[in-house]
Design an enzyme around this catalytic site. Structure first.
Site, PDB file in Angstrom:
ATOM      1  N   LYS A  16      65.937 -34.630  28.529  1.00 55.46           N
ATOM      2  CA  LYS A  16      65.570 -34.804  29.935  1.00 55.46           C
ATOM      3  C   LYS A  16      64.327 -35.650  30.155  1.00 55.46           C
ATOM      4  O   LYS A  16      64.071 -36.090  31.274  1.00 55.46           O
ATOM      5  CB  LYS A  16      65.382 -33.436  30.580  1.00 55.46           C
ATOM      6  CG  LYS A  16      66.657 -32.636  30.638  1.00 55.46           C
ATOM      7  CD  LYS A  16      67.683 -33.322  31.500  1.00 55.46           C
ATOM      8  CE  LYS A  16      68.949 -32.514  31.574  1.00 55.46           C
ATOM      9  NZ  LYS A  16      69.925 -33.109  32.475  1.00 55.46           N
TER      10      LYS A  16
ATOM     11  N   SER B 185      73.239 -25.480  24.031  1.00 53.03           N
ATOM     12  CA  SER B 185      74.104 -26.504  24.639  1.00 53.03           C
ATOM     13  C   SER B 185      74.542 -27.535  23.601  1.00 53.03           C
ATOM     14  O   SER B 185      75.585 -28.172  23.750  1.00 53.03           O
ATOM     15  CB  SER B 185      73.392 -27.195  25.802  1.00 53.03           C
ATOM     16  OG  SER B 185      72.360 -28.038  25.334  1.00 53.03           O
TER      17      SER B 185
END
Lengths: 322, 92
Positions: A50, A264
């Site tokens: 991110k 994830s």
């Protein structure tokens, strides 16, 4: 390598092979091999993929004149984007308010606070959809706050089109598949478009986390949420990966390749292994790159790495693990 | 043998509370029509004039049917179909 500031050390992350998890033997002929490659995005400044989107979204808002020193940024996030934005905001002189579902890991909350962000919690039921709804309400009430809105901000996908995509293609010119987790869809849209323009026939595969019922429970099928960035035509396949498969693959990645990743990543690896198995069955060569979105550190308290898979699955039930 | 269809909480009012039901058909379209005969009203919640509803995701053995062939996707005995509402998920 030397950089003027932490911000400029962004990206250029390693792409590492997975010799033990790749399904064909290393001595198989080159035209019959299926090889897996992990893009280690945990090597970014705050430890997740991110950072790329956060840096691009803030730079873009600055260029457009939306942000000036002292401004307050508002963002719905399940954690990693918030941590990345908090780091960039700190270095650029902004305040950050995150709207985060209350069922995210304790480490994410701690890290956000350490980096100086203020957190407003949204109800667990509804997950990230609810955080988006609450953030939109707050943005309407506070017109002076700047919501970068990662789900619809083109700079999120552009970060991957301009950095992640070129890095992967440079390191792996023989790429046949790109696999990543599906959240804001920024990584898949950006890298997917970049690769599709340059690699004929490349497969762009989305791995979507499938949570427990709490997250979906109150969701009305007429009021669902599809990120504005999402363009179905960029993908070639989309898999739903349950928490047990994601946990199992996260553990395999550590046990067999020594890579300690977040949950994830197990979700993406599961889809990557599925693509590899299909290629081997079809007798086709495959070079499959997938994204390690973050390291496992932020999930130690969730129980994901403790006990049997069944125990871990029960421990993370109801939590947003991606 | 039939095809197992997993129903999200919000649609279980159509299945008498059942989490998982069975249906038959050669394609997804036929399957949903059969599902609607057994659980009236369900088809309308999943499908509109343009195909699958925007906020409904249907997975055949965990793969999104929109990338397989949509409503024309062939299905066969032993398959598992999962219906889920669209959510903002992922590492965001």
């Amino acid at each position: 390598m030397r950089f003027d500031s932490l911000l400029y050390s962004l990206g250029h992350t390693p792409l590492v092979g997975l010799p033990h998890l790749s399904p064909s033997a290393p001595d198989a002929p080159p035209d019959r091999q299926a090889r897996l490659w992990a893009k280690l995005e945990d090597r970014n400044p705050t430890g997740s993929v991110k950072d790329r989107a956060a840096f691009y979204m803030i730079e873009s808002a600055e260029k457009e004149g939306l942000l000036s020193p002292g401004c307050t940024i508002l963002e719905p996030t399940s954690g990693n984007t918030g941590i990345s934005l908090a780091m960039v905001a700190k270095l650029r002189g902004y305040q950050l308010i995150c709207v985060m579902p209350e069922n995210t890991s304790a480490e994410r909350r701690q890290l956000l606070e350490m980096w100086g962000a203020r957190i407003i919690f949204s109800p667990a039921a509804g997950g990230s959809n609810e955080a988006v709804r609450v953030a939109k309400e707050l943005a309407a009430e506070h017109p002076d706050w700047v919501m970068l809105y990662q789900y619809g901000n083109e700079a999120n996908a552009r970060a991957h089109y301009e950095t992640t995509g070129p890095e992967i293609l440079e390191d792996l010119p023989t790429i046949t598949h790109f696999v990543a987790g599906l959240g804001t869809t920024g990584t898949l849209m950006g890298v997917g478009r970049y690769l599709r323009e340059r690699v004929p026939g490349v497969q762009i595969v989305a791995a979507e986390p499938r949570y427990g019922e709490l997250v979906y429970g109150l969701r009305n099928v007429d009021e669902g949420f599809v990120p504005e960035l999402y363009d179905e035509s960029v993908l070639t396949a989309r898999y739903s990966v349950g928490s047990q498969d994601a946990l199992r693959r996260t553990r395999e990645l550590l046990e067999r390749e020594g890579i300690f990743a977040g949950i994830s990543t197990g979700c993406a690896l599961h889809a990557a292994l599925g693509a590899a198995a299909k290629a081997v069955k079809a007798g086709q060569r495959a070079d499959i790159a997938f994204v390690v979105a973050d390291g496992g550190w932020k999930y130690l308290s969730t129980g994901a790495y403790d006990g049997t898979l069944e125990e871990a699955e029960r421990a993370i039930e109801g939590q947003l693990w991606a | 043998m039939a095809i197992e269809v997993r129903i999200p909480t919000i649609l279980r009012s159509h299945t008498g509370g059942a989490k998982s039901v069975e249906a038959t058909g050669a394609t997804l379209d036929e399957l949903i029509i059969d599902l609607d005969k057994r659980h009236p009203g369900l088809r309308d919640r999943l499908v509109d004039d343009s195909g699958l509803r925007r906020f409904v995701n249907v997975y055949l053995n965990d793969e999104d049917v929109r990338f397989l062939g949509g409503l024309a996707t062939p299905v066969s005995d032993g398959d598992v179909l999962t219906v889920l509402p669209a959510v903002a998920g992922g590492a965001s």
